[in-house]
Design an enzyme around this catalytic site. Structure first.
Site, PDB file in Angstrom:
ATOM      1  NE  ARG A 116     -73.648 -41.143   4.683  1.00 43.47           N
ATOM      2  CZ  ARG A 116     -72.366 -40.872   4.815  1.00 43.47           C
ATOM      3  NH1 ARG A 116     -71.901 -40.416   5.943  1.00 43.47           N
ATOM      4  NH2 ARG A 116     -71.548 -41.044   3.816  1.00 43.47           N
ATOM      5  CG  ASN A 142     -72.218 -33.640   8.227  1.00 43.39           C
ATOM      6  OD1 ASN A 142     -73.232 -33.372   8.851  1.00 43.39           O
ATOM      7  ND2 ASN A 142     -72.216 -34.342   7.113  1.00 43.39           N
ATOM      8  CG  HIS A 201     -52.874 -69.642  28.101  1.00 39.91           C
ATOM      9  ND1 HIS A 201     -51.915 -70.300  28.828  1.00 39.91           N
ATOM     10  CD2 HIS A 201     -52.665 -69.983  26.812  1.00 39.91           C
ATOM     11  CE1 HIS A 201     -51.138 -70.994  28.015  1.00 39.91           C
ATOM     12  NE2 HIS A 201     -51.576 -70.820  26.783  1.00 39.91           N
TER      13      HIS A 201
END
Ligand code: UD1
Ligand code: F6R
Length: 716
Positions: free
Chosen positions: A33, A123, A611
């Site tokens: 994680r 957490n 553009h």
């Protein structure tokens, strides 16, 4: 992102060494994680404290990876041999939010530096921590870190002492309720204390927490009763609420005005027994509990898990798991929490023969895309059935508009499918980045359908947007990978994309599965339309071939590896051009490249080239152009002409054998099979996933842990 792991053994002898190994292994399973520090707390030895004997504790923590923590435990010569037949250990991987990743800021945090009476891992973010800290400082607490978490540990001691002063010895869960009453923000947290040996309380609000249960004997029932507040205690609590929280009082006195001790009847009130945890002869049985923010760290021990709901307090003691709520039962509220059996296999979350999870997940896409469709598409009769949406389709068909809301890669999967949604359903569709949607406080109505797309189902911005839409009465639909995640549970209905666990921080297989799930959703919404029948058949036949076609695209790896090595490695910037369906692919490719290889890259709508962006084009800037065959192909070709006219030499992703493209003006072509226009992005994204992967590997980057990024972003 931060990870929590806790381990409790009861009537199962474990040495301190085994307990530490368990905690370390749990943390290692959470490593994917992303995090920057790690730490754990276990019991030490019995020591004399005045007249009392108390168990001192060992807290070891350090910035860096879990292996650094492991080494620190060895260096500190922690005794591994003492045996415990009942013990609670807690551990944490931290992703810095408040305070730098340095030792004092790592979790666990303690209530006091002398004895460390209460130890907490957490957490999430406590939003009122500054006020709590200020208040606790006035009460003589000395802070050791800059974190928001430390005030939780201090609050435990503060309330414990206040209760004692009032002559009450509170139960750990009652104490937890008092602490939670003061906290604002989000949390998943565990607390242990030497006042409560072998016990742990775990609680959550907006941050996931689950409990795994391992016993030799079968559990008597596969649920745990929820223990609501008794009326007397509730009244007392209301009284306390009347006094309001600590912070809203004038704290000039030494005894807090806002404090009401635990009701005497509630202290150590352990009359009810958890039905699940008694053996046949109604005696407690040997049991181990694993508390975690992620099933990936529990699965190797047990498949029996209980997902906590927001505001649940799981109290583990004497081999039992009790679920408490800080309120009396309200109508319709569930009185049990099921103990579920996880279907996920451990090998599903391992790397296999691949060097990185990201590479494994890129190569898993033939299977993961197949799994997304498995059992949901009858290819012979061209029928799509999404079990989780079936009952809601008539309502969604009648809605005023569909709002798709997500972040990052998940947002790109919405962009990629918006057009097919509009074409098939004829309902206006808007696509929103969750954070911007919230910033704008965009109007949402009861007749809107809000579709939330998320791999993790835990992304804070998306969850806040979901809550915002729920409050406004809209129908909410989840397109989520993680079963049991907050978003999967909080949406009214939805589709699990069934891609399997995605561990690499860069999202790859979730993107293709989200894409397919969204296409299936659009197909289901329009399956009663005769005028769309042919288009339906075309798309469903196209979907059937996707897994095989992805396999073919994956064969480009060798060519891509060489391209990255020879031509792209030393570049500083890269443009990706696409239009129509391929604009989303260009954005997703650019995101993948910047997040994994740290090379600046930008997805540009090919129609916008003239553009402004054209000013960047010269013979040096690498450009990837998506020029697969669809109705916009001629326009894409004109964009490529504009590039080559300025000496740009684009890498072109085109369909197999497309002779128009293969000329000396392009740098190289990456040929992919052709599919239906609205599905082409599923194939075109694979080469850019591989480019980002090989660019990163060539640059020596740890692909599964890119800097500054975490797997699921559970902070706003
Ligand atoms: C379900 C089962 C699957 C089984 C199949 C057989 C689960 C998780 N899935 O799959 O194992 O093989 O039936 O018919 O048990 N949901 C949400 N929000 C979300 C995602 C899902 O509310 O974000 C809900 C759905 O509305 C549904 C349930 O969760 O009620 C399961 O969804 P899903 O797994 O997609 O359903 P099936 O494909 O029918
Ligand atoms: C990019 C990536 C992120 C996530 C985003 C949303 O590779 O992984 O951009 O897509 O943080 O996460 P989920 O899908 O879990 O809501």
């Amino acid at each position: 992102m931060c990870g929590i792991f806790g381990y409790v053994n009861f009537l199962v002898d474990k040495s301190r060494g085994e307990i530490i190994d368990n905690l370390i292994e749990g943390l290692q399973r959470l490593e994917y994680r992303g995090y920057d520090s790690a730490g754990l707390a276990v019991d030490g030895k019995l020591i004399k404290d005045g007249d009392e004997e108390i168990m001192n504790n060992i807290i070891i923590k350090t910035p860096g990876k879990v292996k650094v923590l492991k080494q620190k435990i060895i260096d500190d010569e922690i005794n591994r041999t003492d045996i415990f037949d009942n013990h609670a250990g807690i551990a944490h991987t931290r992703w810095a939010t408040h305070g730098q990743p340095k030792e004092e800021n790592c979790h666990p945090h303690r209530s006091d530096s002398t004895k460390g009476e209460f130890i907490v891992v957490h957490n999430g973010i406590i939003t009122n921590f500054a006020a709590l800290r200020k208040y606790l400082l006035t009460k003589g607490h000395i802070f050791e870190s800059e974190t928001d978490t430390e005030c939780i540990a201090k609050l435990f001691k503060h309330f414990y002492d206040l209760n004692l002063k009032a002559g009450v010895s509170p139960d750990l869960n009652e104490l937890t309720k008092q602490v939670l009453h003061e906290l604002e923000g989000s949390y998943g947290l565990l607390v242990k204390s030497y006042h409560y040996p072998g016990e742990v309380c775990g609680t959550r609000k907006g941050s996931p927490l689950l409990v795994g249960v391992k016993t030799d004997k079968k559990l008597k029932v596969d649920f745990v009763d929820v223990e609501f507040e008794t009326n007397a205690a509730q009244q007392q609590q209301q009284q306390a609420n009347g006094h309001s929280s600590l912070l809203q009082n004038n704290h000039s006195t030494s005894l807090d005005l806002g404090f009401i001790p635990v009701a005497p009847g509630e202290q150590n009130l352990r009359t009810s027994q958890s039905r699940a945890f008694l053996s046949e002869d109604d005696l407690p049985m040997p049991v181990e509990f694993f508390l975690s923010s992620d099933p990936a760290s529990v699965i190797q021990h047990t498949k029996k898990v209980l997902f906590l709901e927001d505001d649940d307090i799981a109290h583990i003691y004497d081999g039992e798991l009790h679920i408490h709520r800080a309120s009396t039962k309200s109508a319709g509220e569930s009185t049990v929490r099921p103990i579920q059996t996880l279907e996920m296999e451990l090998n599903e979350i391992m790397k296999g023969p691949y060097k990185h999870f990201m590479q494994k997940e890129i190569f898993e896409q033939p299977d993961s895309t197949f799994n997304t469709m498995r059992g949901r598409i009858d290819f012979e009769n061209c029928i799509v059935t999404l079990g989780g949406l079936k009952a809601f389709l008539p309502t969604i068909r009648r809605c005023r508009r569909i709002i798709m809301i997500a972040c990052g890669t998940s947002y790109h999967s919405c962009l990629a499918t918006r057009s097919i949604f509009e074409e098939l359903t004829e309902i206006p569709v808007s696509v929103e980045l969750a954070s911007d949607f919230l910033d704008r406080k965009s109007p949402v109505f009861r007749d809107d359908t809000c579709v939330f797309v998320s791999q993790s189902g835990e992304t804070a911005d998306s969850i806040l947007a979901l809550q915002y839409c729920l409050e406004r009465g809209a129908l909410t639909v989840g397109i989520v990978n993680s079963v049991g995640s907050s978003m999967s549970r909080q949406t009214h209905c939805g589709v699990h994309i069934n891609a399997g666990p995605e561990i690499g921080v860069a999202s790859t297989k979730a993107y293709t599965s989200q894409y397919i799930a969204l296409v299936m959703f659009a197909l289901s919404l329009s399956n009663d339309s005769i005028s769309k029948k042919k288009r339906h058949e075309e798309i469903i036949k196209g979907l059937q071939k996707i897994p095989e076609q992805i396999k073919k695209v994956l064969n480009l790896e060798t060519k891509i590896k060489k391209l990255c090595n020879d031509d792209l490695n030393d570049q500083k910037s890269l443009l990706l051009l696409g239009r129509g369906y391929q604009f989303a692919t260009a954005l997703e490719g650019a995101l993948k490249i910047k997040e994994i290889s740290y090379m600046h890259s930008e997805g540009v709508l090919a129609g916008e080239l003239k553009h402004g962006v054209l000013a960047l084009v010269d013979d040096k800037l690498p450009i990837i152009a998506f020029a697969t065959r669809d109705s916009l192909f001629p326009k894409t070709m004109s964009a490529i002409e504009q590039v080559t006219a300025r000496d740009g030499r684009p890498i072109v992703i085109c369909n197999e054998g497309d002779a128009i493209i293969s000329n000396d003006k392009v740098h190289t072509t990456l040929e992919v099979p052709q599919t239906v226009d609205c599905l082409q992005g599923l194939l075109n994204v694979i080469p850019v996933q591989l480019i980002s992967y090989w660019l990163a590997v060539n640059r020596g980057i740890d692909v599964d842990f890119p800097r500054n990024l975490a797997k699921s972003v559970t902070v706003e």
